[in-house]
Design a protein around this motif. Sequence first.
Motif, PDB file in Angstrom:
ATOM      1  N   SER A  67      60.904  61.327  95.209  1.00 44.12           N
ATOM      2  CA  SER A  67      61.375  62.691  95.431  1.00 44.12           C
ATOM      3  C   SER A  67      60.572  63.037  96.617  1.00 44.12           C
ATOM      4  CB  SER A  67      60.720  63.512  94.189  1.00 44.12           C
ATOM      5  OG  SER A  67      61.145  65.075  94.373  1.00 44.12           O
ATOM      6  N   ARG A  98      67.020  66.886  91.396  1.00 43.14           N
ATOM      7  CA  ARG A  98      66.293  65.466  91.051  1.00 43.14           C
ATOM      8  C   ARG A  98      67.402  64.467  90.828  1.00 43.14           C
ATOM      9  NH1 ARG A  98      63.387  69.129  91.820  1.00 43.14           N
ATOM     10  NH2 ARG A  98      60.995  69.331  91.289  1.00 43.14           N
ATOM     11  N   ARG A 152      61.281  60.101  88.605  1.00 46.29           N
ATOM     12  CA  ARG A 152      61.122  60.297  90.064  1.00 46.29           C
ATOM     13  C   ARG A 152      59.530  60.357  90.548  1.00 46.29           C
ATOM     14  NH1 ARG A 152      65.442  59.062  89.808  1.00 46.29           N
ATOM     15  NH2 ARG A 152      67.511  60.098  90.308  1.00 46.29           N
TER      16      ARG A 152
END
Length: 883
Positions: free
Chosen positions: A772, A781, A869
């Motif tokens: 991310s 996301r 992430r």
Amino acid sequence: MFFLPKRARPKTLCLLVGIVMLSLPGYAQGIRGTLQDETGKPLPYATIFVRQIGTGTTSNENGMYEVALDSGHYEIIYQYLGYETAVRIIDIDNDLRDVNVTLKPQATVLPTVVVQDGKEDPAYTIMRKAIAKAKYHTQQLDGYSARVYIKGAGKLKDYPWLAKKTLQKEGIEKGRVYISESVSDVKYTRPKKFEEKVISIRSDGKDNNTSPNQYIFGSFYEPEIAETVSPLSPRAFSYYKFEYLGTFQDRDYSVSRIKVTPRVKGDNVVDGVFNIVEDWWSIHSMDIHTTRLGIDIYIKAVYAPIEDKAWLPVSHQFRVDGKVFGFEFEYKYLATVSDYKIKLNPALYVETDKMEVVDEKIHKQEARQARAAAPRRAPDNVKQLQERLSSGKEITRKELKTIMKDYEKQELRQQKEPEVISETVFEVDSAAFKKDSTYWASIRPVPLTPEEVKGYQKSDSTAEIEARKEAGDTLKQSKHAGFQPWDLLIGDSYKVSKHSHFKIHFPMPGFNTVEGWNVVYKVSFGTILQDTNKTRLSITPAFRYAFSRKVASGNLKFMLRNKVYRFEVEGGRYVRQYNADEPILPIVNDFMTLLLEENLMKLYERRYVDVLYRRNLSDFVSVEGTASWQRRHMLQNTTDYKWVDRKSIEDYTSNIPVNAELPDTSFPDHEAVTASVSVVTRPWLKYRIRNRQRYEVENSSPTLSFTYRKGISDLLGSDVDFDQLEVGAKHAFDIGVRGRLHFAVRAGTFLNDRRMYFMDYKHFLGNRTPFSTTDPVGSFRLLEYYTYSTPDRYLAGNVYYQFRRFLVTSFPFVRMMGIRENIFVNYLATPTSQNYTEVGYSIDGILRFFRLEGAVSFQDGQYRDYGFRVGIASYLTVNFSDN
């Protein structure tokens, strides 16, 4: 987190003289001595206050003190937390008197305050009165001036064995004490101006951002100090629990000891003991602790009644302990304030500050009588307050709060810049670094300990050796000064003149399926100006070569900017992602293609000229206009090179994006002329001023935006024709004591889409990588990068909520490590997105630097996907208030 040697003393003779002077008495006239308890144990950092001249100092670690005084008659007050105050009357007449003082343990008497019905702890009545009067204390003085001495001593207690050689090379020793000292003249002018002039500095190291100045020059009477909620904040009862520990007598003052306990332990709150002067309802002293990202900060402070009018701090003691990545450190700071000169606010001046504040929650009968005796509110509430206090009448907490609010409103209406919440002026005297050991021996209010003397001796010796080395290397360095041939490969910066520099950037290699291996070579020329109001210039040419395509390209960027405007012109031939916001970092794409065989970055080529002009119309409104001419060319994959050949994946996917509304996103070569205008406003923005420069207060206002974008047909051969409108809002604010809410929303529509190509669509910040890298507020996301891009109506919303205490942070030791928990919800509505929604959870601040996220996505309420992430801690990389 450790000190580094910085400066040298050139002459051995000066070094020897300095060593001797450090150990000699600094004053020929005044008092000196030792403070100890009844067992003979020295009392370190005890406060010594000279009443007649408003001067404070402290004893050192061995209980020794020394105060320079002119001839005269003085009342010397000796204070140490937990001990009875001692007073000595001293006559000084051209001599240095020895005054040794023994302090007795403080006798605390339990409640003179009677527990009321409902068994509420008496501490709450005391704190309600102190909180009610806190705003009065901030307005009580029109100004003051003082001299502040700060001494810092720090040492590296431990470090990883891998760092041993590097630290030894830098001259860093485990356990060695590094010292810094400074003397400043400070001046405060109500309501918000603070001036500091540093008149002398001596340091053998760096403080590595452990400086306690925010606390020293802040005020616990304010709702927040150094981003920490004060126990005297109007919100204090939501953050803290209070417990009455008893009352002790300090000279003629009765002082209540209040234990402060956070309702939720962690950063931005304190725990410990606050001592409150009864009747004055001001701070007497404190012994508290707080944390910042898992680093412990211990604070002790003693206040004194300056001219018997206002209680102000005269000494501070700080200890900062922490351990980061195996580096364990400790810093100790001591600050003393002397030579106070105060100026009272005539609008609030009364003969006595022993204001009888009635707590209407407990003393209901007294409150009714006070209200009955009070006249109806008049327009001049300040005059009414002064009359009531001068006549000795009682006043309720609510009345005091209301009158102080009205008073502040009247002052704000009179101020030229009500949006400025503070103004500071910081100046370092030109001779501040040139003071010798003799000067410091004469001005230092706290004698150095033997360990500190040894630290200065060692640092001076080390600095002398380093200075000789540097002098010996001067000729060698001058032979190769300036440009070096290897700089072409590794990059470097060069100072061209006093106000300009030239930089060769490190050649950055990369890989994608369109260009194969590519390298970007960039240089830049720019001006360096300390005054940000002046216009800065930068010119940056860039060269790019794609080895698989065997194509060379490049661009040139020209920029002028200052506080008022920004002007940019950029042009050339270069590749670009279809989404101009570039959701995929090149280094992330390298990882995804070479190791995972996923071709996520979609590129096209353009020959272009872009123009941007941004101007601040006022402190609250800015406008930006852009214009662009482009000749666009579609690109195809030219390589299937990879590092890892995964059998489950046959080939790289096409470079042509996949979209739900446009079955074929490919396009012929064409020209496009586009333009846009944007207006951004932050109507309630607040500022801090430092050295005449304005700095925005983060999240003091929501950011509202309006954008109109136009594709102009038939101009310079343009083949596009469309109109787009978008509005947006972004903000962050606290929700009580539970946490902080960040949100962003954008909505828009295309008024016409007669001729458009896929890069003209509205795109969104999706993510299909394990990393991310974009703003946590405003990005998705799990969303595909281009599937739901649209030439139609759209709505995108993001909510990000950070908890003070949730799941793992319900354990105090986790919060103390700087860990934070967040939940987030992202929503996207387009004609084909089917109410795409993400719900996620993240742990922020892992090892202080990383963020781990998990998210689940839905469409029309039906489960769709999940993923995890990894990102950089949000508080290190993201300013949530940015536009």
